[in-house]
Design an enzyme around this catalytic site. Sequence first.
Site: not given
Length: 281
Positions: A16, A144, A192
């Site tokens: 991420e 997100n 996302d």
Amino acid sequence: MTAYEVAVRAEATLGEGPTWDPVTGRLIWLDILGSRIQTYDPSTGRRTVRTTHQHVGAAKPRAGGGLVLNLRDGVGLLDPDGTFRWLHHEPVPGRRGNEAAVAPDGSLWAGTMRYDEAVGAGTLSRVTGDGSVEVVLDDVTVSNGTGWSPDGRLMYYIDSPTRRIDVFRHEDGRAVDRRRLAEIETGAGFPDGLTVDADGCVWVALWDGGAVRRYTPDGELDRVIELPAPRITACAFGGTDLTDLYITTARVGLTAPHPVAGSLLVVPGAGKGLPQPAFAG
């Protein structure tokens, strides 16, 4: 399909948070569930890995050096010498920090979510350098991607289960007049992480969609980068001229992960990114 390259072959559980650090010339990225902050220098190929004491949802450069971290139990500061201290400590059982972004004024907009993804149990908060905190949104499920238009007047935001990319009017540290910019159709995955380019277009990573999409400021889909790993988590422009699109991926929940799942990918020359402000703290 636009050609991608594997910048760092890895097996991150939940890769991420790619962030370009112009001071060091390195790409920062994370393994949230692996509690790892990683860096990659594209000029040398050198990598570093630092383990944190709890799950880390975001790591962003600070104006004075070091990093600001969105952790399980709040927001903390990591100094260049490795010293850690809490800026805002707010442990909530079953909840962790997720993605975060630095606004044009240097504040950190930090998201949270419950591990069980309970509906409405997450938040988005604005954290300033002195540690003051204001909850901007308090009915979030999976907070997100967050980003701002080139002029700073618009803020883009994703609460993943809604399948929407929303846009707010941003003024004086506030986000108001929420509306839908675009919606991901059923079967194409969930939005996302996001990043905004120099043209004001919004690039969105698709979890379970195996792609990154680019939307115009009017919400029109104008480009799709297809990728072999299904769980695409976030994207950010990097490199000295901010033209290379770095993309993080995840392996979590996959019974037969693709060989590049969990790796850091890059699409050279994908576009032109915006310089990102450092956290003012």
